[in-house]
Design a protein around this motif. Structure first.
Motif, PDB file in Angstrom:
ATOM      1  N   LEU A  93      21.187  58.496  74.169  1.00 18.30           N
ATOM      2  CA  LEU A  93      20.022  59.207  73.666  1.00 18.30           C
ATOM      3  C   LEU A  93      19.898  59.111  72.151  1.00 18.30           C
ATOM      4  CD1 LEU A  93      20.294  62.455  75.819  1.00 18.30           C
ATOM      5  CD2 LEU A  93      19.020  60.360  76.314  1.00 18.30           C
ATOM      6  N   TRP A  94      21.023  58.960  71.470  1.00 18.93           N
ATOM      7  CA  TRP A  94      21.020  58.883  70.003  1.00 18.93           C
ATOM      8  C   TRP A  94      22.284  58.180  69.548  1.00 18.93           C
ATOM      9  CZ3 TRP A  94      24.778  60.586  66.654  1.00 18.93           C
ATOM     10  CH2 TRP A  94      24.453  60.565  65.288  1.00 18.93           C
ATOM     11  N   TRP A  95      22.174  57.440  68.441  1.00 21.01           N
ATOM     12  CA  TRP A  95      23.367  56.959  67.747  1.00 21.01           C
ATOM     13  C   TRP A  95      23.086  56.981  66.254  1.00 21.01           C
ATOM     14  CZ3 TRP A  95      22.410  52.964  64.547  1.00 21.01           C
ATOM     15  CH2 TRP A  95      21.454  52.005  64.898  1.00 21.01           C
ATOM     16  N   GLY A  96      24.156  57.089  65.468  1.00 23.41           N
ATOM     17  CA  GLY A  96      23.992  57.127  64.023  1.00 23.41           C
ATOM     18  C   GLY A  96      25.205  56.564  63.311  1.00 23.41           C
ATOM     19  N   THR A  97      24.974  56.076  62.098  1.00 20.07           N
ATOM     20  CA  THR A  97      26.059  55.591  61.244  1.00 20.07           C
ATOM     21  C   THR A  97      25.896  56.189  59.856  1.00 20.07           C
ATOM     22  OG1 THR A  97      24.827  53.654  60.433  1.00 20.07           O
ATOM     23  CG2 THR A  97      26.077  53.390  62.482  1.00 20.07           C
ATOM     24  N   THR A  98      26.985  56.343  59.138  1.00 17.13           N
ATOM     25  CA  THR A  98      26.930  56.830  57.768  1.00 17.13           C
ATOM     26  C   THR A  98      28.007  56.167  56.926  1.00 17.13           C
ATOM     27  OG1 THR A  98      26.910  58.809  56.353  1.00 17.13           O
ATOM     28  CG2 THR A  98      28.419  58.836  58.225  1.00 17.13           C
ATOM     29  N   PHE A  99      27.621  55.698  55.745  1.00 20.36           N
ATOM     30  CA  PHE A  99      28.585  55.153  54.803  1.00 20.36           C
ATOM     31  C   PHE A  99      29.199  56.324  54.049  1.00 20.36           C
ATOM     32  CE2 PHE A  99      29.402  53.465  50.424  1.00 20.36           C
ATOM     33  CZ  PHE A  99      30.523  52.724  50.764  1.00 20.36           C
ATOM     34  N   VAL A 100      30.531  56.441  54.085  1.00 17.51           N
ATOM     35  CA  VAL A 100      31.209  57.619  53.547  1.00 17.51           C
ATOM     36  C   VAL A 100      31.584  57.452  52.083  1.00 17.51           C
ATOM     37  CG1 VAL A 100      33.127  59.211  53.890  1.00 17.51           C
ATOM     38  CG2 VAL A 100      32.058  58.117  55.870  1.00 17.51           C
ATOM     39  N   GLY A 101      31.977  56.246  51.660  1.00 16.50           N
ATOM     40  CA  GLY A 101      32.334  56.029  50.270  1.00 16.50           C
ATOM     41  C   GLY A 101      33.285  54.869  50.110  1.00 16.50           C
ATOM     42  N   SER A 102      33.665  54.587  48.846  1.00 20.64           N
ATOM     43  CA  SER A 102      34.491  53.413  48.564  1.00 20.64           C
ATOM     44  C   SER A 102      35.969  53.738  48.365  1.00 20.64           C
ATOM     45  CB  SER A 102      33.963  52.689  47.320  1.00 20.64           C
ATOM     46  OG  SER A 102      33.940  53.564  46.209  1.00 20.64           O
ATOM     47  N   LYS A 103      36.307  55.010  48.188  1.00 21.22           N
ATOM     48  CA  LYS A 103      37.714  55.409  48.031  1.00 21.22           C
ATOM     49  C   LYS A 103      37.974  56.635  48.887  1.00 21.22           C
ATOM     50  CE  LYS A 103      38.315  53.530  43.367  1.00 21.22           C
ATOM     51  NZ  LYS A 103      38.694  53.820  41.956  1.00 21.22           N
ATOM     52  N   VAL A 104      37.900  56.425  50.199  1.00 19.71           N
ATOM     53  CA  VAL A 104      37.958  57.520  51.164  1.00 19.71           C
ATOM     54  C   VAL A 104      39.046  57.232  52.193  1.00 19.71           C
ATOM     55  CG1 VAL A 104      36.646  58.802  52.897  1.00 19.71           C
ATOM     56  CG2 VAL A 104      35.502  57.953  50.842  1.00 19.71           C
ATOM     57  N   THR A 105      39.739  58.279  52.630  1.00 20.60           N
ATOM     58  CA  THR A 105      40.794  58.109  53.637  1.00 20.60           C
ATOM     59  C   THR A 105      40.199  58.021  55.038  1.00 20.60           C
ATOM     60  OG1 THR A 105      41.125  60.479  54.009  1.00 20.60           O
ATOM     61  CG2 THR A 105      42.382  59.449  52.212  1.00 20.60           C
ATOM     62  N   ASN A 106      40.991  57.535  55.959  1.00 16.06           N
ATOM     63  CA  ASN A 106      40.572  57.420  57.346  1.00 16.06           C
ATOM     64  C   ASN A 106      40.269  58.791  57.948  1.00 16.06           C
ATOM     65  OD1 ASN A 106      40.422  55.577  59.833  1.00 16.06           O
ATOM     66  ND2 ASN A 106      41.811  57.190  60.518  1.00 16.06           N
ATOM     67  N   ASN A 107      41.106  59.800  57.634  1.00 15.93           N
ATOM     68  CA  ASN A 107      40.899  61.134  58.200  1.00 15.93           C
ATOM     69  C   ASN A 107      39.584  61.746  57.735  1.00 15.93           C
ATOM     70  OD1 ASN A 107      43.284  61.148  59.679  1.00 15.93           O
ATOM     71  ND2 ASN A 107      44.479  62.052  58.010  1.00 15.93           N
TER      72      ASN A 107
END
Length: 222
Positions: free
Chosen positions: A63-77
């Motif tokens: 029904l929905w999907w989304g993506t977001t770019f979190v940043g360039s120096k970010v941890t996996n958690n």
């Protein structure tokens, strides 16, 4: 139109009639599944997150999907938390707080902290944990379960897509376009106590977890 919204005469409550909808016959409460994931190339590094929502029992009925770019120096958690928050916001916005939402993810840390079994001591995690719990408490019924990575391939693909593009993106099924959306904080949001854990330290438990909030509406499993 595939959707029509009206008012039930007996109690004035809103109801939705669906015709040939992707989710089939209307049920109350609507039970949806949300899968989330996040990743970081370098940890910390270039990070993205993704989530999808589908009709319970049939992952092909997205029904929905989304993506977001979190940043360039970010941890996996951190990226994993951002994937969870992305999906929770979309579930509220497009489907409302009265649904029964089952969340599945392959992050033991996020699943256990949201369920309240593991404690939270990292400042960066606390901020996102509080944000996620605030969204969780708005649903009438909520459940979170850990799944193996091989069962979370689509959310993983979406998080990698976010890392590749360094952009945010989303898609909503045409059945749901034009429906009244839920505005966070607006009247009708359901606040339910009892979700979440403790902001002190992490646990070592590795069990799958289910969290049913007090006062929730019952729903069938996926």
């Amino acid at each position: 139109a595939l959707l029509s919204v009206g008012v039930a005469p007996e109690d004035g409550s809103r109801f939705v009639k669906r015709k040939r909808s992707i989710i089939g016959e209307a049920k109350e409460p609507l039970h949806l599944v949300m899968m989330f994931d996040g990743g970081s190339r370098g940890n910390p590094g270039h990070a993205g997150a993704g989530a999808q929502i589908f009709a319970s029992g049939d992952p092909s009925k997205v029904l929905w999907w989304g993506t977001t770019f979190v940043g360039s120096k970010v941890t996996n958690n951190v990226a994993e938390y951002e994937g969870l928050i992305l999906g929770l916001r979309a579930a509220l916005k497009y489907f409302g707080p009265t649904i029964s939402l089952e969340v599945r993810g392959d992050s033991m840390l996020v699943v256990n902290q949201i369920a309240g079994t593991w404690k939270v001591n990292n400042p960066g995690m606390k901020k996102r944990y509080i944000q996620a719990i605030g969204l969780v408490k708005k649903f009438h019924k909520f459940r979170i379960t850990h799944v193996m990575r091989e069962l979370n391939t689509e959310a993983d693909r979406l998080s990698n897509e976010a890392m590749d593009s360094s952009q945010d993106n989303e898609w909503l099924h045409p059945d749901w376009k034009g429906r009244r959306t839920y505005v966070e904080g607006a009247p009708g949001a359901v606040e339910v106590e009892g979700a979440g854990g403790n902001l002190d330290e992490d646990s070592d438990s590795d069990s799958d977890l289910d969290l049913d909030l007090p006062g929730s509406i019952g729903a069938e499993g996926a």
